[in-house]
Each structure stands twice: as C-alpha cells, then as structure tokens.
Scaffold this motif. Sequence first.
Motif, short mmCIF file in Angstrom:
data_model
loop_
_atom_site.label_atom_id
_atom_site.label_comp_id
_atom_site.label_asym_id
_atom_site.label_seq_id
_atom_site.Cartn_x
_atom_site.Cartn_y
_atom_site.Cartn_z
N GLU A 181 127.33 1.46 -110.24
CA GLU A 181 127.64 2.68 -109.49
C GLU A 181 128.44 3.57 -110.42
O GLU A 181 128.95 3.12 -111.44
CB GLU A 181 128.46 2.41 -108.23
N THR B 205 127.40 1.63 -118.28
CA THR B 205 125.96 1.53 -118.50
C THR B 205 125.19 1.93 -117.25
O THR B 205 125.37 1.34 -116.20
CB THR B 205 125.58 0.09 -118.88
N TRP B 206 124.33 2.92 -117.39
CA TRP B 206 123.48 3.31 -116.25
C TRP B 206 122.09 2.73 -116.42
O TRP B 206 121.46 2.89 -117.48
CB TRP B 206 123.35 4.83 -116.12
N GLN C 175 118.73 0.52 -113.82
CA GLN C 175 118.25 0.14 -112.49
C GLN C 175 117.37 -1.10 -112.59
O GLN C 175 116.87 -1.42 -113.66
CB GLN C 175 117.36 1.26 -111.93
N THR C 176 117.12 -1.72 -111.44
CA THR C 176 116.19 -2.85 -111.39
C THR C 176 114.87 -2.44 -112.07
O THR C 176 114.28 -3.22 -112.83
CB THR C 176 115.90 -3.23 -109.92
N ASP D 296 118.26 9.13 -108.84
CA ASP D 296 119.68 9.46 -109.02
C ASP D 296 119.85 10.94 -109.38
O ASP D 296 119.00 11.52 -110.04
CB ASP D 296 120.29 8.63 -110.17
N ASN E 27 124.56 2.70 -101.80
CA ASN E 27 125.05 1.77 -102.81
C ASN E 27 126.37 1.19 -102.31
O ASN E 27 127.42 1.82 -102.40
CB ASN E 27 125.23 2.53 -104.13
N GLY F 14 128.03 -1.69 -105.22
CA GLY F 14 127.08 -1.92 -106.30
C GLY F 14 125.77 -2.55 -105.86
O GLY F 14 124.91 -2.84 -106.68
C1 WTA Z 1 123.40 2.99 -109.60
C2 WTA Z 1 121.71 -2.06 -111.16
C3 WTA Z 1 126.27 5.40 -111.96
C4 WTA Z 1 122.37 4.11 -109.60
C5 WTA Z 1 121.69 -2.21 -112.69
C6 WTA Z 1 121.07 3.36 -109.78
C7 WTA Z 1 124.89 3.63 -111.53
C8 WTA Z 1 121.32 2.09 -109.00
C9 WTA Z 1 125.26 3.02 -112.76
C10 WTA Z 1 120.49 0.95 -109.49
C11 WTA Z 1 126.23 3.71 -113.57
C12 WTA Z 1 123.79 1.76 -111.77
N1 WTA Z 1 126.70 4.88 -113.12
N2 WTA Z 1 125.39 4.80 -111.15
N3 WTA Z 1 126.68 3.20 -114.71
N4 WTA Z 1 124.56 1.87 -112.87
N5 WTA Z 1 123.99 2.80 -110.94
O1 WTA Z 1 118.67 -1.43 -109.10
O2 WTA Z 1 122.41 4.77 -108.36
O3 WTA Z 1 120.75 -2.64 -108.36
O4 WTA Z 1 119.96 4.05 -109.28
O5 WTA Z 1 120.45 -1.83 -110.71
O6 WTA Z 1 122.72 1.82 -109.21
O7 WTA Z 1 120.84 -0.25 -108.81
P1 WTA Z 1 120.14 -1.60 -109.18
#
Ligand code: WTA
Length: 654
Positions: A395, A419-420, A422-423, A512, A533, A536
Amino acid sequence: MTQAVIESILSEERLFPPSSEFAQQAHIKSFSDYQKLYDYAKNEPEKFWAELAEKELHWFRQWDQVLDWQPPFAKWFVGGKLNVAYNCLDRHIKSEKRDKTALIWEGEPGDVRTFTYAQLHEQVCRIANVLKQLGVKKGDRVGIYLPMIPEAVIAMLACARIGAPHTLVFGGFSAEALKGRLLDAEAKLVITADGGWRKDAIVPLKEQVDRALENNRVPSVKNVLVVKRTEQAITMKAGRDYWWHELKADAAADCPAEAMDSEDVLFILYTSGTTGQPKGVVHTTGGYNLYTHITTKWVFDLHDDDIYWCSADVGWITGHSYIVYGPLSNGATILMYEGVPRQSNPGCFWDVIEKYGVTIFYTAPTAIRMFMKMGEELPKARNLSSLRLLGTVGEPINPEAWMWYHKVIGGGCCPIVDTWWQTETGGIMLTPLPGATTTKPGATTFPFPGIVADVVDLDGNPVGEGQGGYLIIKHPWPSMIRNVYGNPDRFRRTYWEHIPVKDGNYVYFSGDGARKDADGYFWVMGRVDDVINIAGHRLGTMEIESALVSHVGVAEAAVVGRPSQVKGEEIVAFVTLENNFVASKQLEQELKQHVVAKIGAIARPAQIRFTEVLPKTRSGKIMRRLLRSLAIGEEISGDTSTLEDRGVLEKLRG
Ligand code: WTA
C-alpha cells in the motif's frame, strides 16, 4: 487523498541519497548506472532480458525466441526449457552453496528449524515423489492451504519440480473461499496441516478443508496431504487423506526436475478485482523465474552473507516472489517466521531480527503503522544494528511511517525501498535501487530497468507534472500475468481495454492512481477501482457485497472503504434489510460473522450501517462516492443531480 496530502507530496523536500558506503558495495552503484541500464533495456528490451536470462538462470535448453507478443498475450523465452525448483535448489547444491543455510524458520511457539540447500533439496524431492505417487502429473493443479511453516516452501518447490501448478490459498481464508478457489482451479490434491498457529490460537485448517470438500463439492480433489503441526485431533478420511510425514518417510530422496517449457504454468494465484469472484492470475515459468530473480538481486541488493526476511505470508504474491522464488533462486538465506506481533508478544519481530542478525527486512506499511502505535521502546530495547536495508510493499506508505521506519528501525542509515507491484505483475515494478536512487518518503521513485511505466488519462494521454492519472505499463515484461485462469475475456477486459489501444499498442492498466512529480518520481495514490486495500490485502467491494446478500436478511448491500490509521482502509457496509428483518446490534454482529465465514477474517466489516434505501443513479447504479463521504462523516459535496431519489440523502444521514 485530500488536496493537502497531494500538495505535501508535490512539495516534498526531504531527500535521502544512498550513502557512499552502501553504494560502493551495491550491485547497481549509482544513478547513472541505473539510467544506463534503464535506457539500454528500453531501447533493446529483448537483448537486455536475453542477456540476463543467460547469465542468471540455468536452462536445460536455450530459447528460440525471446518474446512473442500477440497483444495482450505474451510469451517469453519461447522454446526454452528450465525448471524453477532446479534454479532454486539443484544448481546451488552443485556449488559451494550446498551446505549454506537456505531457510531459517522460527515457529510461533518458539520452535526453530533450519535447512541447508542440500537438506531443502532432499525434502523437496521426497515430497515431489509423494505427489507423483498420489497420481499428480505435470499440469495437474495442487491446492496449498498451509500456515507459515517450511512445508509451505517445500510443497511449492515440489510442485514446481514436477510441473504441477500450485495454487496457494492464504490460511486466513474461510472454507467457502477455499472451496471457490479449488473449484475454479480444478485442483487434484490439497496440501494442508492439522492446524496453524495464529496469534495465541489454533486455526483448524484441516477442518476447513473437510468443510470445503464435503458432499463432494469439489469433485476434482482426490487426495488431501496433511502436515502435522498443532497436533490437535482431526478426522482422516480413509483413502482420501494421508499424513505428509508418513508418505515422506517412504518416498525416495531423489526426483529429477522436470524440464518445463518456459511458458508452462508455474502457479495460479487468486486475487480480488472489481467484478465477480476472485480471479486466478496465471504465472508461467521462465519469465517469472528471471524477473523475480533479478529484482530480488538488485532491489534488495542481495549478497551472499545476507539474512533476508520478508514478513509476508507465502499465501500472497509477496510470499511467492520474495520469500520463495526470488531469494532461493539467488541462493540466499531466507528467514521465515510463523508469528505475528500481538498484545502478548509485541516485540517479537525485533526479537527475531536481533536473534538471527537479519540484514534485509521487507514488510508492509500497515505493520509499520502498528509498530509506531506500539511505541519505539520495543525496537529500541533490541539490537537491530545488523539491518542494512529496509523495504515496504502492499500500500502507499505515508511519509510519517516512512520516517519512523527510517529512524527507529533503520537507525537513520538503512536505505528504504518502497516497492510498487501487484499479483498480476509478478514482481517489483516501481522501486528505488538502494545503491543508486535518492529516495523521498512516500515515493516509489522509478521503474525497474525494463519496465516502461507512465501516468495517463482515460484516453491514454500522459498527464502533466503533478497531475493525477492512471498508472499504466507500456511494454510487456517477463513476469507479467499471462491470463486469468480459464477466462481470457476477463483478462482482456480487466487489464487491456480500459485505455484505448492506439496504433496496435496495448497498455497494461494497473487499477492504481499515481502522479509524477517535477523530478519524475512516481507517487502511487491507491486503487481507482472498487478494490479496497485492508492492511495490505486486496478485497473487491463486490465480493463482500455478495457475501452480505447471501444472508437471508439482507436485501441489498453496498460496501466502501474508509481510511483507517493502522490498516490503511477499513470496510463500511451499507445494508438494506428484507421486510421481516429488523436492524439490531445483534444482527450487525451476525452479518459481520457471516462475511467472515464466507471470505475470512480479513474481510470483517468495521461497521455495518442499516439503511432503508441506497443512493442510486437513474440507471440503477449505486453511487459509491456518496457512500464514501457518508462513511467518513463528510458533508455530501459535488454533483448529486444524477441521484434518482433526492430524499435518499436525508434518510441516509438520519
Ligand atoms: C497496492 C501486492 C502503493 C496497489 C504486491 C496495488 C501499493 C495493490 C504498493 C496490489 C506501494 C502495492 N505503494 N501501493 N509500494 N505496493 N500497492 O496484488 O494498490 O496484493 O494495485 O500485490 O497493492 O496488491 P497485491
């Protein structure tokens, strides 16, 4: 995000350049090195990835073609043969890493187990043979519903070894949620445990599996393999259920790794979206192995003597990519911890770091905010000086939490990688490289080399500096989602059709919102769709609404997210009742419990608001924007002219 927050982001002036000491020993030592890599990868993507694939992985057979891109379907390293378990184990045991510790595990009641690479390899081979003996063949799906114990890692690698795609279901999901995923994936076998420790209680995992499978509700499942963990009484169904330790003892210790096609499915992982039930995100072998390998190496600046700890659960993508596949492919020592901080043991994370000399720690902003609330005395009472790098994921991290993490946990000297990803992306997409990037608290900074990201409007045009827009990815990357399991239409609609295709150029829509500041830094704002979210964890509002309306008393339900200090967001549900039901505290509790039973504890609404009507447009769409305002107690502002019945607002306020 409020205007004030946006302004503070855009005027952020605190800069944290890497120390020269860190930069000197890093894999990527300067921003200009990063830029060179980035430019090379952007101009020659196939060369860039092919060179890394050759250098970093073991292949049984070279690929014929690096990328076959038939939008939106990508194939990487076409014709190449490899095995991810081989890359995570066998190649290390043929080197000086044979007796290196691969996995240190600390259990919730304090038990400890460690495995060298050679020992882990043997365990994986035995379980791979057990799976074969139970009739699991290459291509068959295996459900894994385990707590955070080494057997989860062993089970995943055993599946990878014989080419049976795994599908992990987080142990906090209910029997109903488990059933849905097993059905969709048509799993042939389920691996579970008698129970798992969660805080100071036991989660009855096997009992949940029994419930998911009762009355032959998931006909594809033929067997259940059960790890003994908590030793509580369970029923074993003759001919269906087997003990892990019994079959393992009789299995051969050698099992050759199957030569998998680069595009064979490695795993399916379910995640929530805007519509319908969770979708099975499909990841394949070669591209995923390479991308998680190289991101682990560069983002966490992994070195041979690191003790690397990612506190995620293996049931989420973070656990797949950055507990198991990325770090083990690099031959790292990983730490796995079954416990979670709680009233009775609030300092347990810091104890673990001190005890094992953890050097790299990767966790979620929600955990950091919880630690902040618990107070800095807890970490300060431990020696955390082994830490050299910190990471966050899941998040957006608020700058105060970032600063606290930096000062209190990192002692002011550890770089933080926000780190940004997603799955669906499989691996880290936007991130600092710790020896190269000057960080800003709350910014996820820049794309990893090979990733072409931008912030655009709904027509696909880049928005101006500081403007909000949609975060998109322009060019295929090795670990990208290949499909939604069994539903290519949904794959296309969800990710590739929100932004119009121009000149045949497809862009990946992340869901996002983001901004780029004057220095080109990316700031991710959070979801722009109906995904919430919570701490997380991703949940679709629709999933929770379906769970609510499956209760006999509920006529209609609308769910929105409301900001929460620790969890990031929490669930508020607006519910209208059937005629013969009356709103009460008791019914509120019952409905919350109902959602927990349908999905799992992570989906428990923080609040249920009973209402006579829901605000809808003339075309019958629920106006969530209004509900969001109501949920946070804000005055309704903006345009309400499309509201069908304007009296609704008064009723909702009352
Ligand atoms: C959010 C998790 C801001 C985002 C690895 C994304 C984040 C979703 C970040 C994916 C970050 C993940 N900053 N938002 N560093 N990392 N997100 O699929 O909204 O469980 O689309 O993967 O988490 O969640 P997922």
